[in-house]
Design an enzyme around this catalytic site. Structure first.
Site, PDB file in Angstrom:
ATOM      1  N   ARG A  15      22.979  12.272  10.812  1.00 37.43           N
ATOM      2  CA  ARG A  15      23.429  10.834  11.393  1.00 37.43           C
ATOM      3  C   ARG A  15      22.691   9.722  10.642  1.00 37.43           C
ATOM      4  O   ARG A  15      23.288   8.858  10.772  1.00 37.43           O
ATOM      5  CB  ARG A  15      23.399  10.796  12.986  1.00 37.43           C
ATOM      6  CG  ARG A  15      24.136  11.423  13.745  1.00 37.43           C
ATOM      7  CD  ARG A  15      23.709  11.478  15.213  1.00 37.43           C
ATOM      8  NE  ARG A  15      22.741  12.659  15.443  1.00 37.43           N
ATOM      9  CZ  ARG A  15      22.081  12.906  16.770  1.00 37.43           C
ATOM     10  NH1 ARG A  15      22.525  12.065  17.937  1.00 37.43           N
ATOM     11  NH2 ARG A  15      21.550  13.967  16.920  1.00 37.43           N
ATOM     12  N   THR A  79      16.930  23.630  18.395  1.00 33.66           N
ATOM     13  CA  THR A  79      15.352  23.104  18.746  1.00 33.66           C
ATOM     14  C   THR A  79      14.411  24.234  19.261  1.00 33.66           C
ATOM     15  O   THR A  79      13.422  24.417  18.981  1.00 33.66           O
ATOM     16  CB  THR A  79      15.139  21.860  19.596  1.00 33.66           C
ATOM     17  OG1 THR A  79      16.021  22.119  20.947  1.00 33.66           O
ATOM     18  CG2 THR A  79      15.797  20.439  18.995  1.00 33.66           C
ATOM     19  N   GLU A 153      22.404  19.284  28.363  1.00 34.00           N
ATOM     20  CA  GLU A 153      22.578  18.262  26.971  1.00 34.00           C
ATOM     21  C   GLU A 153      24.172  17.737  27.432  1.00 34.00           C
ATOM     22  O   GLU A 153      25.003  18.248  28.073  1.00 34.00           O
ATOM     23  CB  GLU A 153      22.856  19.478  25.902  1.00 34.00           C
ATOM     24  CG  GLU A 153      21.424  20.021  25.452  1.00 34.00           C
ATOM     25  CD  GLU A 153      20.262  18.987  25.211  1.00 34.00           C
ATOM     26  OE1 GLU A 153      20.626  17.903  24.184  1.00 34.00           O
ATOM     27  OE2 GLU A 153      19.418  18.697  25.756  1.00 34.00           O
ATOM     28  N   ASN A 225      17.789   8.709  15.370  1.00 34.44           N
ATOM     29  CA  ASN A 225      18.888   9.467  14.902  1.00 34.44           C
ATOM     30  C   ASN A 225      19.925   9.044  13.835  1.00 34.44           C
ATOM     31  O   ASN A 225      20.651   9.627  13.214  1.00 34.44           O
ATOM     32  CB  ASN A 225      19.881  10.321  16.025  1.00 34.44           C
ATOM     33  CG  ASN A 225      18.980  10.970  17.036  1.00 34.44           C
ATOM     34  OD1 ASN A 225      18.308  11.970  16.752  1.00 34.44           O
ATOM     35  ND2 ASN A 225      18.694  10.546  18.122  1.00 34.44           N
ATOM     36  N   ARG A 314      -1.202  -7.625  -4.258  1.00 28.41           N
ATOM     37  CA  ARG A 314      -0.794  -6.325  -4.470  1.00 28.41           C
ATOM     38  C   ARG A 314      -1.923  -5.263  -4.330  1.00 28.41           C
ATOM     39  O   ARG A 314      -3.341  -5.842  -4.269  1.00 28.41           O
ATOM     40  CB  ARG A 314      -0.230  -6.090  -5.879  1.00 28.41           C
ATOM     41  CG  ARG A 314       1.078  -6.795  -5.835  1.00 28.41           C
ATOM     42  CD  ARG A 314       2.000  -6.733  -7.186  1.00 28.41           C
ATOM     43  NE  ARG A 314       1.782  -5.499  -7.998  1.00 28.41           N
ATOM     44  CZ  ARG A 314       1.876  -5.132  -9.385  1.00 28.41           C
ATOM     45  NH1 ARG A 314       1.626  -6.309 -10.263  1.00 28.41           N
ATOM     46  NH2 ARG A 314       1.643  -3.947  -9.565  1.00 28.41           N
ATOM     47  N   TYR A 347      -0.566 -14.954 -12.817  1.00 23.17           N
ATOM     48  CA  TYR A 347      -0.777 -13.407 -12.757  1.00 23.17           C
ATOM     49  C   TYR A 347      -2.181 -13.122 -12.950  1.00 23.17           C
ATOM     50  O   TYR A 347      -2.524 -13.324 -14.110  1.00 23.17           O
ATOM     51  CB  TYR A 347       0.160 -12.639 -13.546  1.00 23.17           C
ATOM     52  CG  TYR A 347      -0.151 -11.269 -13.408  1.00 23.17           C
ATOM     53  CD1 TYR A 347       0.021 -10.653 -12.248  1.00 23.17           C
ATOM     54  CD2 TYR A 347      -0.308 -10.401 -14.550  1.00 23.17           C
ATOM     55  CE1 TYR A 347      -0.327  -9.221 -12.109  1.00 23.17           C
ATOM     56  CE2 TYR A 347      -0.576  -9.303 -14.581  1.00 23.17           C
ATOM     57  CZ  TYR A 347      -0.562  -8.537 -13.096  1.00 23.17           C
ATOM     58  OH  TYR A 347      -0.686  -7.162 -13.040  1.00 23.17           O
ATOM     59  N   ASN A 367      -2.569  -8.078 -19.224  1.00 19.85           N
ATOM     60  CA  ASN A 367      -3.688  -6.825 -18.934  1.00 19.85           C
ATOM     61  C   ASN A 367      -3.019  -5.507 -19.396  1.00 19.85           C
ATOM     62  O   ASN A 367      -3.636  -4.359 -19.314  1.00 19.85           O
ATOM     63  CB  ASN A 367      -3.780  -6.561 -17.486  1.00 19.85           C
ATOM     64  CG  ASN A 367      -2.415  -6.398 -16.633  1.00 19.85           C
ATOM     65  OD1 ASN A 367      -1.482  -6.998 -17.113  1.00 19.85           O
ATOM     66  ND2 ASN A 367      -2.521  -5.716 -15.805  1.00 19.85           N
ATOM     67  N   ARG A 421      -4.944 -22.807 -29.875  1.00 20.88           N
ATOM     68  CA  ARG A 421      -3.634 -23.449 -29.825  1.00 20.88           C
ATOM     69  C   ARG A 421      -3.494 -24.087 -31.228  1.00 20.88           C
ATOM     70  O   ARG A 421      -4.552 -24.650 -31.775  1.00 20.88           O
ATOM     71  CB  ARG A 421      -3.232 -24.123 -28.911  1.00 20.88           C
ATOM     72  CG  ARG A 421      -4.143 -25.402 -28.743  1.00 20.88           C
ATOM     73  CD  ARG A 421      -3.947 -26.231 -27.283  1.00 20.88           C
ATOM     74  NE  ARG A 421      -4.621 -27.528 -27.305  1.00 20.88           N
ATOM     75  CZ  ARG A 421      -5.326 -27.969 -26.329  1.00 20.88           C
ATOM     76  NH1 ARG A 421      -5.292 -27.493 -25.188  1.00 20.88           N
ATOM     77  NH2 ARG A 421      -5.982 -29.158 -26.531  1.00 20.88           N
TER      78      ARG A 421
END
Ligand code: UD1
Ligand code: MG
Length: 446
Positions: A15, A79, A153, A225, A314, A347, A367, A421
């Site tokens: 299911r 089962t 059942e 289920n 993270r 970052y 990195n 720069r």
């Protein structure tokens, strides 16, 4: 009395309509099987055997990480048959055995303890609950003596039996060797042609053992289920954690918008704004503040730190006391020193940021070169100018400054200024002359 458990996890989970075995679907970041195993261990179960299907290699791999043993049920014959498959693995075990469906992730150690306690009365017990909507659960028919008459059942039940609201939770406790004897005698003469675990109590009665019923709360034993039930279980798990957090002194302005992982640790006097999401492995110290729309995973946050809004921590992010991680800042495998600030669009990966350092807007630690990850070290009180690219491996000394827009490829000494720069060039009147030339040319071409 020593305790062992069998977790039934060989079912197809049809299911769910999933390539992933049902028990590996996650609630709050932990597979269903992990939730069940944790509840069992918390109730003093020392030994767990997981029943898996032949194709369930991933389930067996996961079971190993839980310190559990696995057995294979070659064919999914029900089962009762599944539980019997653990007989060989537990042949040397004497004590109390729990048999638990692998698809009930909201079960707690306290719930398991209720079942164990009921078992001591007669030698066999099961957990039942009053269902608001009994749906397809097995119905628990209670005898006049209060013990179980039998379980029927859903697919085998007549209309009058379907009207019963006391349902079977899928958690049983028995003396281990008695249980295996009963399980070996199960038959499959029912609607599904399966060996039902739920028929064990009838066989036990023939042996003079009644089955006690421990009625527990519905939430703890709801089964998963389908995807809808998975989402429902997630929602119930989250509301349980939120309630606990609030009780433990965590401030949340809109708790229903905050999503925790199964192992999130938040101390008292932490403030969590709306729409914060936790992945696994996060610990937050008292006095920290998590602002809206932040996502944290595998991270620690010290007291006084402010995270977000819109921050992403993270795995390996260690945020020091009073540090600030602001909007659109991503931190991975990086230690941020006490009072350091990275407030905008940055970052920081594989880096060590010293105390009181200031990381300007748009700073990027470069990195990764496509092959290896390299470390960036930034000394205490250093000032990284906006839009600095730090090409790792690289070290910025204590108190050093980098000019905005620099691409830093070499180490910078303490207290130095590094500018990398193009130098600014200025040509007096050039723009005015340029416009004049362009306008003249346009006129000529008309
Ligand atoms: C089962 C119970 C039902 C109870 C419900 C509670 C039976 C016959 N019925 O129904 O009375 O109300 O749980 O959630 O036990 N499994 C195997 N091998 C098999 C079949 C199933 O390992 O051959 C495992 C499944 O992976 C699952 C568990 O057993 O973890 C229960 O199976 P499932 O098919 O979900 O049973 P339900 O129909 O929910
Ligand atoms: Mg089920």
């Amino acid at each position: 009395m020593s305790k062992a458990a069998i977790i039934l996890a060989a079912g197809q989970g049809t299911r769910m309509k999933s390539a992933l075995p049902k028990v590996l679907h996650r609630i709050a970041g932990l597979p269903l099987l992990g939730h069940v195993a944790a509840a069992l261990k918390g109730a003093g179960v020392e030994r767990i055997v997981v029943v898996t299907s032949a194709a369930g290699e991933d389930v067996r791999t996961y079971a190993r990480t839980l310190g559990a043993q696995s057995v294979i049920q070659q064919e999914q014959l029900g089962t009762g048959h599944a539980a019997a498959c653990a007989r060989e693995a537990l042949k040397d075990f004497s004590g109390t055995l729990l048999i638990v469906n692998g698809d009930m992730p909201l079960v707690t150690s306290a719930t398991i303890a209720e079942c164990l306690k009921a078992q001591t009365h007669t030698g066999l017990a099961l957990l039942a609950f009053e269902a608001a909507d009994p749906a397809q659960y097995g119905r628990v028919l209670r005898g006049a003596d209060g013990f179980l008459e039998r379980i029927v059942e859903y697919k085998d039940a007549r209309a009058a039996e379907r009207a019963v609201t006391l349902c079977n939770a899928g958690c049983y406790a028995a003396d281990a060797q008695n249980f295996f004897r009963w399980a070996a005698a199960l038959k499959n003469d029912n609607a599904q042609k399966e060996y039902y675990l739920t028929d064990v109590p009838v066989l036990a009665r023939a042996d003079g053992v009644e089955c006690a019923i421990a009625v527990t709360d519905e939430v703890s034993v709801s089964g998963v289920n389908s995807r809808a039930e998975l989402a429902e279980a997630e929602s119930k798990f989250q509301s349980r954690v939120r309630t606990r957090m609030l009780k433990d002194g965590v401030t949340m302005t809109a708790p229903q918008t905050v999503f925790f992982a199964h192992d999130t640790v938040v101390e008292n006097d932490v403030e969590i704004e709306p729409f914060v999401v936790f992945g696994p492995g996060v610990a937050i110290k008292s006095g920290a503040r998590l602002r809206s729309h932040s996502h944290l995973e595998g991270a620690t946050v010290a007291s006084g730190a402010i995270i977000g809004p819109f921050a992403r921590l993270r795995p390996g992010a260690k945020i020091g006391e009073d540090a600030h991680i602001g909007n659109f800042v991503e931190v991975k495998n990086t230690v941020i020193g006490k009072g350091a600030k990275a407030n905008h669009l940055t970052y920081l990966g594989d880096a060590r940021i010293g105390e009181g350092a200031n990381i300007g807007a748009g700073t990027i630690t470069c990195n990764y070169d496509g092959f290896t990850k390299s470390v960036t070290e930034i000394g205490a009180r250093a000032f990284i100018g906006s839009d600095t690219a730090l090409v790792a491996p690289v070290k910025i000394g204590e108190g050093a400054i980098t000019g905005a827009g620099s691409v830093i490829t070499q180490d910078v000494a303490a207290d130095a200024l590094a500018i990398a720069r193009g130098a600014q060039v200025e040509k007096t009147g050039w723009a005015k002359d340029f416009r004049a030339r362009q306008q003249a040319a346009k006129k000529e071409n008309k």
